[in-house]
Design an enzyme around this catalytic site. Structure first.
Site, mmCIF file in Angstrom:
data_model
loop_
_atom_site.group_PDB
_atom_site.id
_atom_site.type_symbol
_atom_site.label_atom_id
_atom_site.label_comp_id
_atom_site.label_asym_id
_atom_site.label_seq_id
_atom_site.Cartn_x
_atom_site.Cartn_y
_atom_site.Cartn_z
ATOM 1 N N CYS A 36 35.955 17.759 22.240
ATOM 2 C CA CYS A 36 34.522 17.488 22.153
ATOM 3 C C CYS A 36 34.004 18.000 20.812
ATOM 4 O O CYS A 36 34.722 18.711 20.093
ATOM 5 C CB CYS A 36 33.810 18.224 23.279
ATOM 6 N N HIS A 159 33.510 33.286 33.814
ATOM 7 C CA HIS A 159 33.713 32.450 32.623
ATOM 8 C C HIS A 159 32.822 32.957 31.488
ATOM 9 O O HIS A 159 31.657 33.298 31.713
ATOM 10 C CB HIS A 159 33.358 31.005 32.980
ATOM 11 N N GLU A 161 31.248 31.517 29.155
ATOM 12 C CA GLU A 161 29.987 30.803 28.937
ATOM 13 C C GLU A 161 28.949 31.220 29.977
ATOM 14 O O GLU A 161 27.777 31.444 29.639
ATOM 15 C CB GLU A 161 30.213 29.290 29.007
HETATM 16 S S1 SF4 Z 1 29.380 22.609 25.714
HETATM 17 FE FE1 SF4 Z 1 31.577 23.086 25.726
HETATM 18 S S2 SF4 Z 1 32.608 21.204 26.441
HETATM 19 FE FE2 SF4 Z 1 30.499 20.661 25.832
HETATM 20 S S3 SF4 Z 1 30.590 19.958 23.701
HETATM 21 FE FE3 SF4 Z 1 30.129 22.152 23.678
HETATM 22 S S4 SF4 Z 1 32.135 23.195 23.557
HETATM 23 FE FE4 SF4 Z 1 32.495 21.085 24.207
#
Ligand code: SF4
Length: 388
Positions: A36, A159, A161
């Site tokens: 991504c 996680h 994030e």
């Molecule tokens: S939020 Fe995570 S999965 Fe989505 S574009 Fe950004 S890095 Fe990639």
């Protein structure tokens, strides 16, 4: 093939998979898969950090992305990881000083870690690779907090994030993390008052912000999610909470008690999941999903594929030991297992092949070519790709 389809469909209207026909073996490749924007950007910045800082310690707060190959390559070039994905340290904070370079990974980091690094004099912005789609969630959570809503974060509590989103969102109001629908149903008991605060603190230990009172802070809520969760699950959780608020406060009052946020999945997760739903319509014999074993978005693609096909979750072509043997990961048990005779005798054999957002496309290529090598009289690759 991927680039050719992208150029032919810049507005992303067509989610049908591509069929790559090698003769005795056919692959269904989804319209969207793999790397991504956020991951590409983070990798590019990390290599630049290495180039610009020869002779210095270059640290990464934790794994750059959830992909072992990419992380090993960065380590081989000299990058050191400060922490493991679960937060345990490889390098203690007291070893890090103002002359060191610290890269913030794509998932972002917590306000506490940011403050700690700033106090040491480390520049946290120069090589900050936090994905803009993660920052978008933080902004959404911040707005909810400022409007006096408690933020319910649908995510995996450990996680990176989710930890970062929790930290940022708790800076503006109260927050709580729910992992899944079971957690959400449990939370509804405290919204409706059918369980006691003491039970709340035990059930949600480590998942609520400091000073959280289930009696006070579950009156006005909004839902955001980790950018890589399953869209349908987040929607179900938001719908459920909305219904619980209607039960408690009445439909006429819902706007005061439930902030109608749309899910906060990123575009890549959405595209990859939507493309996987299209794959599920194909009559394939098995699915192979390539990605890091701790990758959240990859695990959800696996979950979808498992609905229709025998599915093998592998992190590289190395896991395919022979045409008889494959080593693969069972995500919910966190266990690597070996399966024999994974390729049925049927011809043509139809395989769904896809990957998560942290998997380089070259790894998918290698998986495909390895599988093709087990078959004789296959169509040459130039011919298979001629249309692209
Ligand atoms: S939020 Fe995570 S999965 Fe989505 S574009 Fe950004 S890095 Fe990639």
């Amino acid at each position: 093939m991927k680039e050719s389809r992208r150029l032919k469909d810049l507005r992303k209207q067509d989610f049908l998979p591509t069929l790559l026909d090698f003769g005795p073996l056919q692959f269904f490749i989804p319209r969207h898969f793999g790397f991504c924007y956020g991951v590409e950007n983070a990798i590019e910045i990390s290599y630049r950090a290495l180039e610009e800082n020869t002779g210095k310690n270059v640290y990464l707060l934790s794994q750059m992305i959830h992909n072992q190959e990419v992380n090993s390559d960065l380590q081989n070039r000299g990058i050191k990881f400060i922490m493991d994905t679960d937060g345990s340290h490889f390098v203690p904070w007291n070893k890090i000083g103002k002359d060191d370079v610290v890269i913030i990974p794509a998932f972002g980091t917590t306000l506490e870690i940011e403050k700690l690094l700033l106090a040491k004099g480390v520049d946290v912005q120069k090589y900050n690779t936090t994905c803009p789609f993660v920052e978008k969630v933080w902004n959404r959570a911040e707005k909810l907090g400022k409007d006096n809503f408690t933020v319910i974060i649908h995510g995996k509590p450990k996680h990176e994030e989710t930890r970062a989103t929790f930290s940022h969102s708790s800076g503006n109001g109260h927050s709580i993390v729910v992992r899944d629908m079971d957690d959400t149903i449990e939370l509804s008991n405290y919204i409706l008052g059918s369980k006691t605060p003491a039970e709340f603190y035990e059930a949600f230990a480590g998942k609520y912000s400091t000073g959280f009172s289930p009696e006070q802070h579950l009156q006005r809520v909004g839902v955001v999610n980790q950018t890589t969760m399953l869209a349908s699950e987040t929607q179900a959780i938001a719908d459920f909470i909305r219904q619980v608020m209607i039960t408690k406060f009445g439909a006429a009052e819902i706007k005061n008690h439930f902030a109608d946020t749309r899910d906060t999945l990123c575009y890549a997760t959405n595209d990859n999941q939507d493309s996987t739903y299209e794959l599920l319509k194909e009559k394939a014999d098995l699915a192979i999903v390539v990605g890091g074993y701790n990758s959240s978005n990859t695990s959800h693609i696996v979950e979808l594929c498992e609905r229709n096909f025998p599915t093998y979750f592998i992190n590289s072509d190395q896991e395919i030991k022979s045409n008889e043997e494959i080593q693969h990961f069972i995500y919910n048990r966190k266990e690597l297992i070996t399966t024999f005779s994974f390729l049925p005798e049927k011809r043509p054999l139809k395989i769904v092949l896809t990957s998560g957002a942290s998997c380089p496309d070259t790894v998918v290529d290698r998986v495909m070519l390895k599988l093709v090598s087990f078959f004789s009289q296959t169509n040459p690759i130039d011919e298979v790709l001629a249309a692209y």
